[in-house]
Design an enzyme around this catalytic site. Structure first.
Site, short mmCIF file in Angstrom:
data_model
loop_
_atom_site.label_atom_id
_atom_site.label_comp_id
_atom_site.label_asym_id
_atom_site.label_seq_id
_atom_site.Cartn_x
_atom_site.Cartn_y
_atom_site.Cartn_z
CG HIS A 241 -2.04 -1.02 1.07
ND1 HIS A 241 -2.48 -1.80 2.10
CD2 HIS A 241 -2.79 -1.35 -0.03
CE1 HIS A 241 -3.46 -2.59 1.65
NE2 HIS A 241 -3.66 -2.33 0.37
CE1 TYR B 17 -9.71 -5.15 6.37
CE2 TYR B 17 -9.71 -3.80 8.33
CZ TYR B 17 -9.19 -4.11 7.10
OH TYR B 17 -8.12 -3.41 6.60
CE1 TYR C 255 -4.44 4.34 12.11
CE2 TYR C 255 -4.06 4.72 9.79
CZ TYR C 255 -4.84 4.88 10.91
OH TYR C 255 -6.03 5.55 10.83
CG HIS D 8 0.15 -3.99 4.91
ND1 HIS D 8 -0.68 -3.56 3.90
CD2 HIS D 8 0.66 -5.17 4.49
CE1 HIS D 8 -0.66 -4.44 2.92
NE2 HIS D 8 0.13 -5.43 3.24
CD GLU E 260 -2.26 -3.44 8.83
OE1 GLU E 260 -1.77 -2.29 8.64
OE2 GLU E 260 -2.95 -4.03 7.99
#
Ligand code: 0X9
Ligand code: ZN
Length: 423
Positions: free
Chosen positions: A183, A359, A309, A307, A382
């Site tokens: 990302h 999720y 955050y 990744h 993350e």
């Protein structure tokens, strides 16, 4: 540039003609990040619906009741979002009052640090695609006995994607595969990936016992076009930069584009969505290039993708709230790594299954690495923070993030040495 009210009609005309603000210095002027806390299932559903409209940029996605959601609204939309949340009785607080101001402040700090470092990689500043690639290339000459740098393909816009392999030679060794920058806006990801790589190489004597029996692969930036775009045009860009047929909206979410349970959950078929999964699985060349390396890494026992955050150490599956058959082993290594990380500065990570504690979202690289690539210990990490700055993590947190994440990484490499390394 100061925002002038005289520009307002022009801006309104542009927005109504294109449905979007032009990407320039004004994009984030007066934009705010609101932290919303749904306490009812109906409120979670409402926020999910809001996300599907693409009227706002969701910095984090709804994760069920009593979990915060960070939503960025552009200036003209801030009152609309606040009114909508109030109407739904969803409590919120403003975490960033002017996104442009924070971006500008951090850019100033970053420019200064880059100037002092002479643009060299010192991890006091974030670096451009060109700078990171120049550093990557230099490793082959600095560490000729350890490092091989290869080009694993070109991006949509023709940028080279580089990969570093670290090996003391020999065959059949277990390997650890690391990537960053899937990302674009998650800048602390390439910085942490390169930080760890640099520590491994510059302290190779201290890691000699590991390097004797374990190989490593690092790809510092996967989404090279997107990353470059966050430097030149739009700091908060997430997706790739390939155009979409029949839409003005550019880009696909590379972490929804992998061919494993593709489009089954947490992904969109709307080209304007931040989680657009692409027209087909592996429509994105960057994902195909990564796929080829994952499939070629037959000795890899760990896949780590950085990744930001939120501070999560996540394991598959991510496509649904379902555990893998070997969840106990994956959870144990994740927890001991998060513990090692926390021991450094007290930074707390949540550990759990992606689809369970975050999720469900299908088509991500972690699920692919495990489900198709057969890499047993597959993790999405993350990194910092938990939302104070979000993607705009200030440059003075690069080194602390690197140091604590290295502690987790050491835990993993010692585990691989002890469990899989040939004695
Ligand atoms: O949604 C994502 O792609 C990742 N979070 S982020 O905020 N960096 O965008 C999480 C991916 C977790 N893995 C899977 N869902 N498989
Ligand atoms: Zn991400």
């Amino acid at each position: 540039m100061k925002f002038s009210l005289a520009l307002l009609p022009l801006l309104v005309a542009l927005i109504s003609a294109t449905g979007r603000l032009p990407e320039n210095d004004l994009t984030y002027l007066g934009a705010q990040v609101l932290r919303a806390t749904p306490t009812l299932q109906s409120q979670v559903r409402y926020l999910n619906g809001l996300m599907r409209t693409s009227d706002y940029s969701f910095w984090t996605q709804p994760r069920g009741i009593n979990n915060d959601v960070d939503i960025m609204a552009y200036r003209w939309n801030v009152p609309v979002l606040k009114a909508a949340l109030e109407r739904m009785h969803i409590s919120y607080q403003v975490t960033i009052t002017d996104v442009r101001k924070v971006i500008a402040e951090h850019k100033k700090l970053n420019d200064k640090a880059r100037e002092i470092a002479g643009k060299a990689m010192e991890w006091t500043a974030y670096h451009t695609y060109d700078e990171i690639m120049a550093w990557t290339d230099s490793l082959a000459t600095t560490y000729p006995n350890l490092v091989t740098v290869s080009n694993i393909g070109l991006s949509y816009e023709g940028r080279v994607m580089k990969m570093v392999t670290v090996s003391t030679g020999g065959t059949g060794k277990p390997a650890i595969f690391v990537d960053g920058g899937i990302h674009a806006r998650e800048w602390v990801s390439p910085s942490t990936t390169t930080y760890i790589l640099n520590e491994l190489l510059s302290n190779s004597a201290a890691y000699a016992d590991v390097l004797a029996v374990v190989d490593f692969t690092f790809i510092p930036i996967i989404n090279v076009d997107g990353y470059d775009f966050t430097w030149t045009t739009n700091r908060l860009w997430r997706k790739t930069r390939s155009p979409n047929a029949g839409s003005n909206c550019v880009g696909t979410d590379p972490n929804r584009n992998f061919d494993f349970h593709w489009m089954e959950s947490g992904a969109s078929q709307l080209a304007c969505a931040e989680t657009y999964a692409g027209a087909t699985p592996f429509s994105e060349v960057e994902c195909r290039n990564l796929r080829d390396q994952i499939l070629a890494a037959s000795q890899a026992v760990v896949y780590l993708t950085f990744h930001s955050y939120g501070q999560y150490w996540l394991y598959p599956w991510g496509y649904a709230a379902v555990d893998t058959d070997d969840v106990v082993e994956l959870a144990a290594l994740a927890q001991s790594s998060a513990d090692a990380l926390e021991a450094v500065y007290g930074t707390v990570y949540s550990v759990g299954g992606s689809g369970t504690i975050l999720y469900p979202a299908a088509g991500a690289s972690d699920d692919y690495a495990k489900g198709v690539g057969n890499i047993k210990y597959s993790y999405t990490v993350e990194l910092r923070d938990t939302g104070r700055y979000g993607f705009e993590l200030p440059p003075d947190q690069i080194i602390p993030t690197g140091i604590e994440t290295l502690a987790a990484f050491e835990n993993i490499m010692y585990f691989v040495r002890d469990t899989y390394g040939k004695k």
